[in-house]
Write a protein that holds these residues in place. Structure first.
Motif, PDB file in Angstrom:
ATOM      1  N   TRP A   1       5.998 -12.326  -8.971  1.00 15.39           N
ATOM      2  CA  TRP A   1       6.222 -12.411 -10.412  1.00 15.39           C
ATOM      3  C   TRP A   1       5.524 -11.254 -11.136  1.00 15.39           C
ATOM      4  CZ3 TRP A   1       2.453 -14.559 -14.108  1.00 15.39           C
ATOM      5  CH2 TRP A   1       2.955 -14.622 -15.415  1.00 15.39           C
ATOM      6  N   PHE A   2       4.259 -10.984 -10.770  1.00 17.36           N
ATOM      7  CA  PHE A   2       3.527  -9.868 -11.388  1.00 17.36           C
ATOM      8  C   PHE A   2       4.272  -8.551 -11.183  1.00 17.36           C
ATOM      9  CE2 PHE A   2      -1.019 -11.824 -10.950  1.00 17.36           C
ATOM     10  CZ  PHE A   2      -0.817 -12.562 -12.112  1.00 17.36           C
ATOM     11  N   ILE A   3       4.725  -8.328  -9.955  1.00 20.67           N
ATOM     12  CA  ILE A   3       5.425  -7.081  -9.653  1.00 20.67           C
ATOM     13  C   ILE A   3       6.772  -7.030 -10.365  1.00 20.67           C
ATOM     14  CG2 ILE A   3       6.565  -5.782  -7.793  1.00 20.67           C
ATOM     15  CD1 ILE A   3       4.215  -6.821  -5.973  1.00 20.67           C
ATOM     16  N   GLY A   4       7.528  -8.096 -10.290  1.00 16.26           N
ATOM     17  CA  GLY A   4       8.854  -8.148 -10.911  1.00 16.26           C
ATOM     18  C   GLY A   4       8.805  -8.022 -12.419  1.00 16.26           C
ATOM     19  N   ALA A   5       7.713  -8.478 -13.038  1.00 17.68           N
ATOM     20  CA  ALA A   5       7.579  -8.379 -14.495  1.00 17.68           C
ATOM     21  C   ALA A   5       7.479  -6.928 -14.959  1.00 17.68           C
ATOM     22  CB  ALA A   5       6.362  -9.171 -14.968  1.00 17.68           C
ATOM     23  N   ASN A   6       7.224  -6.016 -14.035  1.00 20.10           N
ATOM     24  CA  ASN A   6       7.151  -4.599 -14.371  1.00 20.10           C
ATOM     25  C   ASN A   6       8.517  -3.922 -14.337  1.00 20.10           C
ATOM     26  OD1 ASN A   6       4.246  -3.578 -14.697  1.00 20.10           O
ATOM     27  ND2 ASN A   6       4.132  -5.007 -12.988  1.00 20.10           N
ATOM     28  N   ALA A   7       9.532  -4.631 -13.884  1.00 22.87           N
ATOM     29  CA  ALA A   7      10.874  -4.038 -13.796  1.00 22.87           C
ATOM     30  C   ALA A   7      11.400  -3.792 -15.207  1.00 22.87           C
ATOM     31  CB  ALA A   7      11.812  -4.959 -13.023  1.00 22.87           C
ATOM     32  N   PRO A   8      12.042  -2.639 -15.395  1.00 25.30           N
ATOM     33  CA  PRO A   8      12.612  -2.364 -16.721  1.00 25.30           C
ATOM     34  C   PRO A   8      13.763  -3.309 -17.027  1.00 25.30           C
ATOM     35  CG  PRO A   8      13.136  -0.605 -15.164  1.00 25.30           C
ATOM     36  CD  PRO A   8      12.257  -1.583 -14.439  1.00 25.30           C
ATOM     37  N   ALA A   9      13.915  -3.632 -18.290  1.00 27.00           N
ATOM     38  CA  ALA A   9      14.973  -4.553 -18.725  1.00 27.00           C
ATOM     39  C   ALA A   9      16.333  -3.933 -18.631  1.00 27.00           C
ATOM     40  CB  ALA A   9      14.708  -5.031 -20.142  1.00 27.00           C
TER      41      ALA A   9
ATOM     42  N   LYS B   1       0.833  -1.208   0.000  1.00 26.30           N
ATOM     43  CA  LYS B   1       0.000   0.000   0.000  1.00 26.30           C
ATOM     44  C   LYS B   1       0.865   1.255   0.000  1.00 26.30           C
ATOM     45  CE  LYS B   1      -3.745   0.313  -0.252  1.00 26.30           C
ATOM     46  NZ  LYS B   1      -4.634   0.354  -1.437  1.00 26.30           N
ATOM     47  N   GLN B   2       1.987   1.253   0.715  1.00 20.42           N
ATOM     48  CA  GLN B   2       2.897   2.398   0.708  1.00 20.42           C
ATOM     49  C   GLN B   2       3.355   2.681  -0.726  1.00 20.42           C
ATOM     50  OE1 GLN B   2       3.678   4.444   3.194  1.00 20.42           O
ATOM     51  NE2 GLN B   2       5.194   5.619   2.065  1.00 20.42           N
ATOM     52  N   ALA B   3       3.737   1.634  -1.435  1.00 22.18           N
ATOM     53  CA  ALA B   3       4.143   1.807  -2.827  1.00 22.18           C
ATOM     54  C   ALA B   3       2.967   2.291  -3.673  1.00 22.18           C
ATOM     55  CB  ALA B   3       4.701   0.487  -3.374  1.00 22.18           C
TER      56      ALA B   3
ATOM     57  N   ILE C   1      -0.191   3.775 -13.871  1.00 22.59           N
ATOM     58  CA  ILE C   1      -1.568   3.328 -13.622  1.00 22.59           C
ATOM     59  C   ILE C   1      -1.666   1.811 -13.554  1.00 22.59           C
ATOM     60  CG2 ILE C   1      -2.411   3.329 -16.016  1.00 22.59           C
ATOM     61  CD1 ILE C   1      -4.328   4.479 -12.834  1.00 22.59           C
ATOM     62  N   GLY C   2      -0.945   1.134 -14.410  1.00 22.86           N
ATOM     63  CA  GLY C   2      -0.982  -0.330 -14.386  1.00 22.86           C
ATOM     64  C   GLY C   2      -0.438  -0.896 -13.088  1.00 22.86           C
ATOM     65  N   VAL C   3       0.686  -0.374 -12.624  1.00 27.42           N
ATOM     66  CA  VAL C   3       1.289  -0.858 -11.377  1.00 27.42           C
ATOM     67  C   VAL C   3       0.438  -0.423 -10.188  1.00 27.42           C
ATOM     68  CG1 VAL C   3       3.341  -0.810  -9.900  1.00 27.42           C
ATOM     69  CG2 VAL C   3       3.596  -0.914 -12.391  1.00 27.42           C
ATOM     70  N   HIS C   4      -0.057   0.795 -10.234  1.00 28.47           N
ATOM     71  CA  HIS C   4      -0.925   1.308  -9.166  1.00 28.47           C
ATOM     72  C   HIS C   4      -2.131   0.373  -8.977  1.00 28.47           C
ATOM     73  CE1 HIS C   4      -2.846   4.471  -6.739  1.00 28.47           C
ATOM     74  NE2 HIS C   4      -3.950   4.250  -7.441  1.00 28.47           N
ATOM     75  N   GLU C   5      -2.799   0.028 -10.054  1.00 27.48           N
ATOM     76  CA  GLU C   5      -3.968  -0.862  -9.980  1.00 27.48           C
ATOM     77  C   GLU C   5      -3.550  -2.284  -9.581  1.00 27.48           C
ATOM     78  OE1 GLU C   5      -5.870  -0.341 -13.774  1.00 27.48           O
ATOM     79  OE2 GLU C   5      -6.767   1.575 -13.148  1.00 27.48           O
ATOM     80  N   LEU C   6      -2.438  -2.771 -10.107  1.00 23.71           N
ATOM     81  CA  LEU C   6      -1.932  -4.097  -9.737  1.00 23.71           C
ATOM     82  C   LEU C   6      -1.717  -4.183  -8.227  1.00 23.71           C
ATOM     83  CD1 LEU C   6      -0.628  -6.903 -10.227  1.00 23.71           C
ATOM     84  CD2 LEU C   6       1.525  -5.672 -10.640  1.00 23.71           C
TER      85      LEU C   6
ATOM     86  N   ASP D   1      -3.144  -2.623  -5.820  1.00 23.15           N
ATOM     87  CA  ASP D   1      -4.411  -2.765  -5.084  1.00 23.15           C
ATOM     88  C   ASP D   1      -4.865  -4.222  -5.069  1.00 23.15           C
ATOM     89  OD1 ASP D   1      -5.411  -0.614  -3.700  1.00 23.15           O
ATOM     90  OD2 ASP D   1      -6.621   0.163  -5.346  1.00 23.15           O
ATOM     91  N   ASP D   2      -4.760  -4.879  -6.214  1.00 28.22           N
ATOM     92  CA  ASP D   2      -5.135  -6.296  -6.296  1.00 28.22           C
ATOM     93  C   ASP D   2      -4.212  -7.158  -5.435  1.00 28.22           C
ATOM     94  OD1 ASP D   2      -7.135  -5.600  -8.090  1.00 28.22           O
ATOM     95  OD2 ASP D   2      -5.964  -6.163  -9.866  1.00 28.22           O
ATOM     96  N   VAL D   3      -2.923  -6.857  -5.464  1.00 31.95           N
ATOM     97  CA  VAL D   3      -1.949  -7.605  -4.664  1.00 31.95           C
ATOM     98  C   VAL D   3      -2.266  -7.452  -3.178  1.00 31.95           C
ATOM     99  CG1 VAL D   3       0.489  -7.703  -3.973  1.00 31.95           C
ATOM    100  CG2 VAL D   3      -0.128  -7.544  -6.405  1.00 31.95           C
ATOM    101  N   ALA D   4      -2.547  -6.225  -2.748  1.00 35.30           N
ATOM    102  CA  ALA D   4      -2.878  -5.996  -1.332  1.00 35.30           C
ATOM    103  C   ALA D   4      -4.115  -6.784  -0.929  1.00 35.30           C
ATOM    104  CB  ALA D   4      -3.074  -4.504  -1.068  1.00 35.30           C
ATOM    105  N   ALA D   5      -5.099  -6.856  -1.806  1.00 30.23           N
ATOM    106  CA  ALA D   5      -6.316  -7.624  -1.500  1.00 30.23           C
ATOM    107  C   ALA D   5      -5.997  -9.111  -1.349  1.00 30.23           C
ATOM    108  CB  ALA D   5      -7.365  -7.402  -2.590  1.00 30.23           C
TER     109      ALA D   5
END
Length: 159
Positions: free
Chosen positions: A151-159, A36-38, A48-53, A55-59
């Protein structure tokens, strides 16, 4: 211990499982708060994609901590999930509160998901060794969700 709602587990096994569950409950709550801090503070490309992700992760993390807490009570113990208990017992590295860069948040979350995932796996082993396969199974369910969200979060890391 209060009322017991399971058969076939002796008091020592139940106590061990309750301790394992509460340790992982604290870590799960700490991880949820980090997410939630992030969620509240991240900025950058892909926001927006990570922000919404997140919320789902926290749930999903809340669902997992709910399973852990309820199992502790079912075994005749108490769920210990107050902010005071979490602050005193969670061993996860404190989350940085003054970052906004999306890449920094992804890295900070990835590190904490790996730490909590490892702690849950140790809990699985300890519950199995204690003879409580149902608690090990619940921890396994939580572990799967943590791995997937890492995995979902890490997949957002830049290459």
């Amino acid at each position: 211990m209060p009322d017991v709602f399971v058969a076939g587990l002796d008091g020592q096994t139940r106590k061990k499982s309750i301790d394992i569950l509460n340790a992982n409950l604290a870590e799960g709550i700490a991880l949820t708060l980090a997410v939630k801090q992030a969620h509240w503070n991240l900025k950058g490309r892909g926001f927006i994609g990570v922000h919404e992700l997140l919320d789902d992760v926290a749930a999903r993390l809340r669902d997992g901590t709910d399973l852990l807490a309820e199992r502790a009570v079912i075994l005749g113990g108490f769920a210990r999930g107050t902010q005071e208990v979490v602050a005193d017992t969670a061993k996860m590295e404190p989350y940085p509160v003054e970052i906004s860069d999306i890449k920094e948040h992804i890295e900070a979350l990835k590190e904490r998901f790996l730490y909590v995932g490892e702690a849950v796996r140790k809990g699985i082993d300890a519950a199995s060794e204690a003879g409580d396969e149902d608690t090990a199974d619940i921890l396994t369910e939580v572990s799967r969700a943590i791995d997937k969200d890492a995995w979902f979060i890490g997949a957002n890391a830049p290459a």
